[in-house]
Enzyme design. Sequence first.
Site, mmCIF file in Angstrom:
data_model
loop_
_atom_site.group_PDB
_atom_site.id
_atom_site.type_symbol
_atom_site.label_atom_id
_atom_site.label_comp_id
_atom_site.label_asym_id
_atom_site.label_seq_id
_atom_site.Cartn_x
_atom_site.Cartn_y
_atom_site.Cartn_z
ATOM 1 N N TYR A 123 33.600 37.505 40.210
ATOM 2 C CA TYR A 123 35.055 37.723 40.170
ATOM 3 C C TYR A 123 35.609 36.698 39.188
ATOM 4 O O TYR A 123 36.370 35.821 39.543
ATOM 5 C CB TYR A 123 35.573 37.488 41.597
ATOM 6 C CG TYR A 123 36.976 37.897 41.935
ATOM 7 C CD1 TYR A 123 37.471 39.153 41.611
ATOM 8 C CD2 TYR A 123 37.801 37.033 42.655
ATOM 9 C CE1 TYR A 123 38.759 39.528 41.972
ATOM 10 C CE2 TYR A 123 39.085 37.390 43.030
ATOM 11 C CZ TYR A 123 39.559 38.644 42.683
ATOM 12 O OH TYR A 123 40.834 39.018 43.063
ATOM 13 N N HIS A 128 42.329 39.044 35.902
ATOM 14 C CA HIS A 128 42.114 40.057 36.934
ATOM 15 C C HIS A 128 42.437 39.506 38.317
ATOM 16 O O HIS A 128 43.168 40.127 39.099
ATOM 17 C CB HIS A 128 40.667 40.545 36.878
ATOM 18 C CG HIS A 128 40.281 41.429 38.024
ATOM 19 N ND1 HIS A 128 40.817 42.686 38.221
ATOM 20 C CD2 HIS A 128 39.417 41.235 39.062
ATOM 21 C CE1 HIS A 128 40.296 43.230 39.311
ATOM 22 N NE2 HIS A 128 39.450 42.372 39.844
ATOM 23 N N GLU A 196 35.617 49.690 37.319
ATOM 24 C CA GLU A 196 35.788 48.287 36.944
ATOM 25 C C GLU A 196 34.912 48.034 35.725
ATOM 26 O O GLU A 196 33.693 48.202 35.783
ATOM 27 C CB GLU A 196 35.426 47.341 38.083
ATOM 28 C CG GLU A 196 36.411 47.378 39.246
ATOM 29 C CD GLU A 196 36.188 46.267 40.256
ATOM 30 O OE1 GLU A 196 35.186 45.530 40.116
ATOM 31 O OE2 GLU A 196 37.008 46.140 41.179
ATOM 32 N N GLU A 198 32.861 45.898 33.423
ATOM 33 C CA GLU A 198 32.176 44.628 33.609
ATOM 34 C C GLU A 198 31.035 44.473 32.609
ATOM 35 O O GLU A 198 30.597 45.441 31.974
ATOM 36 C CB GLU A 198 31.624 44.518 35.040
ATOM 37 C CG GLU A 198 32.684 44.708 36.115
ATOM 38 C CD GLU A 198 32.234 44.250 37.487
ATOM 39 O OE1 GLU A 198 31.230 43.496 37.576
ATOM 40 O OE2 GLU A 198 32.893 44.645 38.473
ATOM 41 N N ARG A 234 39.159 51.899 46.579
ATOM 42 C CA ARG A 234 40.135 50.875 46.949
ATOM 43 C C ARG A 234 40.666 51.034 48.370
ATOM 44 O O ARG A 234 40.970 50.025 49.031
ATOM 45 C CB ARG A 234 41.313 50.905 45.963
ATOM 46 C CG ARG A 234 40.934 50.629 44.518
ATOM 47 C CD ARG A 234 40.293 49.283 44.335
ATOM 48 N NE ARG A 234 40.098 48.958 42.925
ATOM 49 C CZ ARG A 234 39.413 47.909 42.486
ATOM 50 N NH1 ARG A 234 38.851 47.083 43.351
ATOM 51 N NH2 ARG A 234 39.289 47.687 41.194
ATOM 52 N N GLN A 237 37.975 49.834 50.643
ATOM 53 C CA GLN A 237 37.879 48.384 50.469
ATOM 54 C C GLN A 237 38.986 47.653 51.234
ATOM 55 O O GLN A 237 38.729 46.618 51.873
ATOM 56 C CB GLN A 237 37.964 48.054 48.982
ATOM 57 C CG GLN A 237 37.808 46.575 48.656
ATOM 58 C CD GLN A 237 37.869 46.311 47.151
ATOM 59 O OE1 GLN A 237 38.045 47.232 46.356
ATOM 60 N NE2 GLN A 237 37.726 45.066 46.762
ATOM 61 N N TYR A 241 37.392 44.902 53.980
ATOM 62 C CA TYR A 241 36.991 43.664 53.301
ATOM 63 C C TYR A 241 37.300 42.389 54.077
ATOM 64 O O TYR A 241 36.775 41.319 53.765
ATOM 65 C CB TYR A 241 37.602 43.593 51.900
ATOM 66 C CG TYR A 241 39.008 43.066 51.827
ATOM 67 C CD1 TYR A 241 39.267 41.762 51.377
ATOM 68 C CD2 TYR A 241 40.099 43.867 52.163
ATOM 69 C CE1 TYR A 241 40.556 41.281 51.285
ATOM 70 C CE2 TYR A 241 41.380 43.388 52.067
ATOM 71 C CZ TYR A 241 41.612 42.095 51.626
ATOM 72 O OH TYR A 241 42.896 41.628 51.534
ATOM 73 N N LYS A 250 31.945 49.489 47.553
ATOM 74 C CA LYS A 250 31.299 49.195 46.275
ATOM 75 C C LYS A 250 29.875 49.714 46.193
ATOM 76 O O LYS A 250 29.353 49.932 45.094
ATOM 77 C CB LYS A 250 31.262 47.671 46.064
ATOM 78 C CG LYS A 250 32.615 46.991 46.076
ATOM 79 C CD LYS A 250 33.257 47.050 44.726
ATOM 80 C CE LYS A 250 34.451 46.120 44.636
ATOM 81 N NZ LYS A 250 35.000 46.056 43.273
ATOM 82 N N THR A 254 26.742 51.921 41.245
ATOM 83 C CA THR A 254 27.045 50.949 40.203
ATOM 84 C C THR A 254 26.326 51.423 38.947
ATOM 85 O O THR A 254 25.095 51.515 38.941
ATOM 86 C CB THR A 254 26.572 49.535 40.584
ATOM 87 O OG1 THR A 254 27.166 49.154 41.825
ATOM 88 C CG2 THR A 254 26.947 48.532 39.503
ATOM 89 N N THR A 342 35.407 42.357 37.167
ATOM 90 C CA THR A 342 36.293 43.081 36.258
ATOM 91 C C THR A 342 36.753 42.193 35.106
ATOM 92 O O THR A 342 37.207 41.069 35.314
ATOM 93 C CB THR A 342 37.518 43.595 37.017
ATOM 94 O OG1 THR A 342 37.082 44.412 38.100
ATOM 95 C CG2 THR A 342 38.420 44.412 36.116
#
Length: 409
Positions: A123, A128, A196, A198, A234, A237, A241, A250, A254, A342
């Site tokens: 993170y 972000h 996201e 990355e 989201r 999440q 979370y 998540k 990926t 992100t």
Amino acid sequence: MPPLSPLDLPHDDPYGPHNLPYGVFTTPDAPDLRRIGVRYGDHVLDAGAAAAAVGSPHAALLGHPTLNPLMAAGRPVWQAVREELRGWLTESAHRSAIEPLLHPLTTVALHLPFEVADYVDFYASEHHASNVGRIFRPEGDPLTPNWKHLPIGYHGRAGTVVVSGTPVVRPRGQLRPPAGHSALPPFGPTRRLDFEAEVAFVVGAPSPFNTPVPLSGFHDHVFGVCLLNDWSARDIQSWEYRPLGPFLAKSFATSVAAWITPLDALAAARTAPPARDVPLLPYLDDSAEPGGLDLRIEVAINGHPVSRPPFAAMYWTAAQQLAHMTVNGASLRTGDLFASGTVSGPEPDQRGCLLELTWSGRDPLRLPDGERTFLEDGDEVTLTAWAPGPGNNRVALGEVTGCVVPSTP
């Protein structure tokens, strides 16, 4: 005039001899035979066959169906193989042996190029993290008290890392109940599916248990770099979370690029990270050797660019992430994958996810095919990137593409 040979690239081709990313491919005539390939322009060199043809001492390493044995061999071998590849592709003495081993990119299938051991996501973007904090804690400090003292991260699901082009099935899960309701939480497909943008780093050489890897060990352990899309649900999440962080929101998929760019190919892209305004503990203090990378990312939805996040703006570097990941004695394994989190910049068009771009749905994106707050079924997200290379060349990173398909009951 005879057609140009695939070995005759324009000097400014972003997949020229200054790049040489690795992948794994199959051909239509041998769909079960996975081979290590090296991208050169719009072609793929069969690296194992090339090594055998010229009698390379590294033919066995390049003859495997995954990159893991080569990655485990360590940096001196990585550098030696890279120099060999450059010679095979550019020296006239090898032309007759190498040219028949180049396959047009359009004729091959690309596969996940290495076996993923562990997967960790960080993170690391202050922009972000601050935007997310402002969205969810509008009356409080955007950053948590620990954010500038350590790279925050979480463990993901290695088994659901998939190669670019793999369809992404809309996940199902528990969703946050409406405010004030005490009924069971609703269950169903996510309504707030996000991407996201990355950058990920692939570990080659392992490290012993109970032996932290210092900042100076980064180049000895990290084999290469690739783009990564950390798909996120989201609404799932936001319900799950607390208190332990991301989990099922998540872990459903990926996406990573099919091409791993060697770390040495990005030497000209090294840059200093943003100035730090909080003192760092010694194991994270990189003032003697800043480890940022100048990567220019673009995100497109259905072919329409929506964001250009700058990786040079990342507060925490990959070397710091690796040092923090191992400071407690955790060992590295060949195939470990760790991602930046992100990538976002200071400008509105540099935000690396829809949560930020639409400010959690408040400000829809206007695309040629309609507005978006979050991703719809059928949407295809594509990440591309390039970095400054030697001279005036660019180094292209392999793209990451994924198309959203409807949830399966």
